[in-house]
Scaffold this motif. Structure first.
Motif, PDB file in Angstrom:
ATOM      1  N   UNK A   1       0.918  -1.200   0.000  1.00  0.00           N
ATOM      2  CA  UNK A   1       0.032   0.088  -0.151  1.00  0.00           C
ATOM      3  C   UNK A   1       0.773   1.219   0.052  1.00  0.00           C
ATOM      4  N   UNK A   2       1.915   1.362   0.946  1.00  0.00           N
ATOM      5  CA  UNK A   2       2.913   2.450   0.947  1.00  0.00           C
ATOM      6  C   UNK A   2       3.382   2.653  -0.594  1.00  0.00           C
TER       7      UNK A   2
ATOM      8  N   UNK B   1      -8.239   9.057  -4.952  1.00  0.00           N
ATOM      9  CA  UNK B   1      -8.612   7.977  -4.003  1.00  0.00           C
ATOM     10  C   UNK B   1      -7.959   7.041  -4.145  1.00  0.00           C
ATOM     11  N   UNK B   2      -7.364   6.353  -3.433  1.00  0.00           N
ATOM     12  CA  UNK B   2      -6.911   4.796  -3.594  1.00  0.00           C
ATOM     13  C   UNK B   2      -7.953   3.936  -3.064  1.00  0.00           C
ATOM     14  N   UNK B   3      -8.718   2.886  -4.029  1.00  0.00           N
ATOM     15  CA  UNK B   3      -9.824   1.981  -3.711  1.00  0.00           C
ATOM     16  C   UNK B   3      -9.100   0.866  -3.970  1.00  0.00           C
TER      17      UNK B   3
ATOM     18  N   UNK C   1      -4.999  -4.579   5.680  1.00  0.00           N
ATOM     19  CA  UNK C   1      -4.837  -3.565   4.955  1.00  0.00           C
ATOM     20  C   UNK C   1      -5.647  -2.255   5.498  1.00  0.00           C
ATOM     21  N   UNK C   2      -6.732  -2.459   6.114  1.00  0.00           N
ATOM     22  CA  UNK C   2      -7.331  -1.211   6.725  1.00  0.00           C
ATOM     23  C   UNK C   2      -6.684  -0.888   7.912  1.00  0.00           C
ATOM     24  N   UNK C   3      -6.048  -1.615   8.594  1.00  0.00           N
ATOM     25  CA  UNK C   3      -5.565  -1.392   9.832  1.00  0.00           C
ATOM     26  C   UNK C   3      -4.269  -0.636   9.366  1.00  0.00           C
ATOM     27  N   UNK C   4      -3.479  -1.187   8.543  1.00  0.00           N
ATOM     28  CA  UNK C   4      -2.170  -0.721   8.270  1.00  0.00           C
ATOM     29  C   UNK C   4      -2.382   0.945   7.491  1.00  0.00           C
ATOM     30  N   UNK C   5      -3.367   0.971   6.746  1.00  0.00           N
ATOM     31  CA  UNK C   5      -3.322   2.085   5.739  1.00  0.00           C
ATOM     32  C   UNK C   5      -4.687   3.138   6.202  1.00  0.00           C
TER      33      UNK C   5
ATOM     34  N   UNK D   1      -5.994  -3.547  -7.206  1.00  0.00           N
ATOM     35  CA  UNK D   1      -6.216  -4.924  -6.749  1.00  0.00           C
ATOM     36  C   UNK D   1      -4.849  -5.569  -6.434  1.00  0.00           C
ATOM     37  N   UNK D   2      -4.309  -6.333  -7.930  1.00  0.00           N
ATOM     38  CA  UNK D   2      -3.133  -6.946  -7.804  1.00  0.00           C
ATOM     39  C   UNK D   2      -1.865  -6.086  -7.123  1.00  0.00           C
ATOM     40  N   UNK D   3      -1.810  -4.968  -7.296  1.00  0.00           N
ATOM     41  CA  UNK D   3      -0.339  -4.566  -6.703  1.00  0.00           C
ATOM     42  C   UNK D   3      -0.687  -4.296  -5.330  1.00  0.00           C
TER      43      UNK D   3
END
Ligand SMILES: *Cc1c(COP(=O)(O)O)cnc(C)c1O
Length: 246
Positions: A19-20, A41-43, A57-61, A232-234
């Motif tokens: 994500x980073x 926005x990143x979805x 992902x939610x917690x980290x980002x 998604x994939x990234x």
């Protein structure tokens, strides 16, 4: 992207680092285009991925809205993860409109009057609205969903009486090709169409949103004006062919 062989259960540190990296590349593309990164926005697109990875992902980002392309999978995950919001980004059959109306916070693939009417009916009954984007086929590929650009104006005017549908803009999936010129033309087509709709005063919409760009092309999409990239994939790694469900 670090590997193409993920099984469900990518660890939180890996997801956080990906994500980073996507955010870093979004910021770099914005800088190149002279755009404010705050307006893109990143979805994260979590289709086929388990809820454990979505929570990581939610917690980290801090990201709280996830993209799904199948209404059944979206509904199951929305029930499992009530603190998160869900964007339905895939084609929706009219007979699944009730699921989308109940569980989706936004719908990015509106492309038929019949579907719009079914959604509006279910939303009116439920007493709430839905943010929607109109999907446009900008590549001309017959395998892709979405309206032809020339059809969008009349379609959007027809949505105006459907008070529960809040039309926020347009969505497209660009041609899947390494030819950057072709990809750029898809994105420019969507942006130009949006500008025309706004200039023509097509009602019932602020036309703020351009949802375009996926793992392979989100930087080009940002340079062409994207406001939402669907990645998604990234972030989650390569998808296995069969959905894993929540
Ligand atoms: C799967 C999907 C994405 C994400 O694709 P990636 O290439 O994995 O980033 C984006 N948009 C739509 C409509 C999708 O179905």
């Amino acid at each position: 992207m670090t590997d193409g062989q993920n099984t469900p259960g990518v660890d939180g540190d890996t997801l956080s680092a990906r994500v980073a990296e996507v955010r870093r590349r979004i910021a770099a593309a914005c800088e190149q285009a002279g755009r404010d990164p705050a307006v893109v926005r990143l979805l994260p697109v979590s289709k086929t991925r388990p809820v454990s990875e979505m929570l990581a992902v939610a917690q980290a980002s801090g990201l709280d809205t996830f993209g799904e392309n199948r209404p059944q999978e979206l509904a199951a995950k929305a029930e499992a993860l009530p603190a998160l919001r869900f964007a339905l980004i895939g084609h929706l059959q009219t007979n699944k409109a009730a699921l989308a109306a109940r569980f989706a916070a936004e719908f990015q693939a509106l492309d038929s009057p019949r579907l719009a009417a079914a959604l509006d009916r279910h939303l009116q009954a439920a007493g709430h609205g839905l943010d929607v984007l109109i999907e446009v086929n900008t590549s001309g590929e017959t395998t892709k969903h979405g309206l032809a650009p020339s059809e969008v104006g009349a379609f959007a005017r027809g949505l105006a009486p459907m008070a529960s549908l809040r039309v926020r803009g347009l969505m497209t999936v660009a041609a899947n090709t390494a030819d950057v010129g072709v990809v750029d033309r898809c994105f420019a087509t969507l942006r130009d169409l949006r500008d025309r709709l706004r200039d023509d005063g097509v009602p019932g919409a602020d036309w703020a949103e351009l949802s375009m760009g996926m793992s392979g092309d989100y930087e080009r999409a940002i340079i062409n004006g994207s406001t939402t990239v669907r990645v998604g994939t990234a972030i989650f790694g390569a998808r296995t062919s069969a959905p894993t469900g929540p």
